[in-house]
Design a protein around this motif. Structure first.
Motif, PDB file in Angstrom:
ATOM      1  N   VAL A  46       2.274   9.652 -10.331  1.00  0.00           N
ATOM      2  CA  VAL A  46       1.451   9.897 -11.514  1.00  0.00           C
ATOM      3  C   VAL A  46       0.856  11.299 -11.464  1.00  0.00           C
ATOM      4  O   VAL A  46       0.849  12.024 -12.467  1.00  0.00           O
ATOM      5  CB  VAL A  46       0.349   8.817 -11.638  1.00  0.00           C
ATOM      6  N   ILE A  47       0.380  11.702 -10.307  1.00  0.00           N
ATOM      7  CA  ILE A  47      -0.200  13.042 -10.161  1.00  0.00           C
ATOM      8  C   ILE A  47       0.861  14.107 -10.412  1.00  0.00           C
ATOM      9  O   ILE A  47       0.636  15.060 -11.160  1.00  0.00           O
ATOM     10  CB  ILE A  47      -0.842  13.210  -8.773  1.00  0.00           C
ATOM     11  N   TRP A  48       2.058  13.950  -9.818  1.00  0.00           N
ATOM     12  CA  TRP A  48       3.097  14.960  -9.989  1.00  0.00           C
ATOM     13  C   TRP A  48       3.651  14.987 -11.410  1.00  0.00           C
ATOM     14  O   TRP A  48       4.014  16.054 -11.916  1.00  0.00           O
ATOM     15  CB  TRP A  48       4.213  14.766  -8.967  1.00  0.00           C
ATOM     16  N   TRP A  80       0.821  -1.213   0.000  1.00  0.00           N
ATOM     17  CA  TRP A  80       0.000   0.000   0.000  1.00  0.00           C
ATOM     18  C   TRP A  80       0.856   1.265   0.000  1.00  0.00           C
ATOM     19  O   TRP A  80       0.493   2.253  -0.629  1.00  0.00           O
ATOM     20  CB  TRP A  80      -0.945   0.014   1.203  1.00  0.00           C
ATOM     21  N   SER A  82       3.149   5.473  -5.941  1.00  0.00           N
ATOM     22  CA  SER A  82       2.947   5.429  -7.398  1.00  0.00           C
ATOM     23  C   SER A  82       1.852   6.396  -7.829  1.00  0.00           C
ATOM     24  O   SER A  82       1.975   7.076  -8.854  1.00  0.00           O
ATOM     25  CB  SER A  82       2.594   4.011  -7.843  1.00  0.00           C
ATOM     26  N   LEU A  83       0.773   6.457  -7.043  1.00  0.00           N
ATOM     27  CA  LEU A  83      -0.309   7.394  -7.346  1.00  0.00           C
ATOM     28  C   LEU A  83       0.185   8.840  -7.255  1.00  0.00           C
ATOM     29  O   LEU A  83      -0.118   9.658  -8.129  1.00  0.00           O
ATOM     30  CB  LEU A  83      -1.488   7.162  -6.402  1.00  0.00           C
ATOM     31  N   LYS A  84       0.970   9.144  -6.220  1.00  0.00           N
ATOM     32  CA  LYS A  84       1.529  10.485  -6.087  1.00  0.00           C
ATOM     33  C   LYS A  84       2.450  10.816  -7.263  1.00  0.00           C
ATOM     34  O   LYS A  84       2.437  11.937  -7.778  1.00  0.00           O
ATOM     35  CB  LYS A  84       2.305  10.613  -4.779  1.00  0.00           C
ATOM     36  N   LEU A 127       1.991   1.653  -3.571  1.00  0.00           N
ATOM     37  CA  LEU A 127       0.861   2.028  -4.432  1.00  0.00           C
ATOM     38  C   LEU A 127       0.511   3.508  -4.242  1.00  0.00           C
ATOM     39  O   LEU A 127       0.241   4.224  -5.214  1.00  0.00           O
ATOM     40  CB  LEU A 127      -0.353   1.149  -4.145  1.00  0.00           C
ATOM     41  N   LEU A 128       0.510   3.946  -2.991  1.00  0.00           N
ATOM     42  CA  LEU A 128       0.247   5.360  -2.722  1.00  0.00           C
ATOM     43  C   LEU A 128       1.346   6.234  -3.332  1.00  0.00           C
ATOM     44  O   LEU A 128       1.053   7.272  -3.934  1.00  0.00           O
ATOM     45  CB  LEU A 128       0.140   5.595  -1.218  1.00  0.00           C
TER      46      LEU A 128
END
Length: 148
Positions: A55-57, A45, A51-53, A48-49
């Motif tokens: 993608v956003i940046w 987790w 990775s999400l950050k 994954l978090l």
């Protein structure tokens, strides 16, 4: 070519400086987050978090880069080179813009110049110009032959 990129740098260094600063801050934060996630929370987790950050940046960086390219599109274009005869020059008092019309063969091109070039040029002068192809601003003006 050095004149071309030197002129672009002189007109856009604040934009590029801010973009490089934003890229540096975002990349350093992502590296720091990766290191702390690796040290403290080696579970799925956390990554994954992260990775999400990322993608956003990366999306934010893409938006800032696109904004730069929309405001300064000449960075990725080849400089325009033209050799021809001055057919006319004009000054728009409403917008304070000096322009010159150059005839090269059968083509006539309108380019934007500064005050000092405007004063030096005369009608029927034969000139070589380097200019920004999208904004049509003259970077270098060389008078090949003059009638005066």
């Amino acid at each position: 070519m050095a004149d071309y990129y030197g002129y672009l740098w002189s007109t856009t260094w604040p934009n590029l400086g801010v973009l490089f600063l934003i890229i540096g801050v975002i990349l350093s934060r992502l590296v720091w987050k990766f290191v702390t996630t690796w040290r403290n929370a080696r579970h799925v987790w956390g990554f994954l978090l992260l990775s999400l950050k990322m993608v956003i940046w990366v999306g934010v960086l893409g938006v800032y880069t696109q904004l730069l390219l929309f405001s300064q599109p000449d960075w990725f274009a080849k400089p325009g080179l033209i050799e021809g005869t001055v057919q006319g020059k004009s000054f728009d008092t409403a917008s304070n813009i000096y322009s010159v019309d150059i005839r090269s063969g059968t083509d006539q091109t309108k380019l934007f110049i500064d005050f000092f070039v405007y004063q030096r040029l005369n009608i029927d002068d034969h000139v070589k110009l380097m200019y920004l192809p999208i904004r049509r601003e003259v970077i270098r003006c060389e008078i090949v032959s003059s009638l005066l």
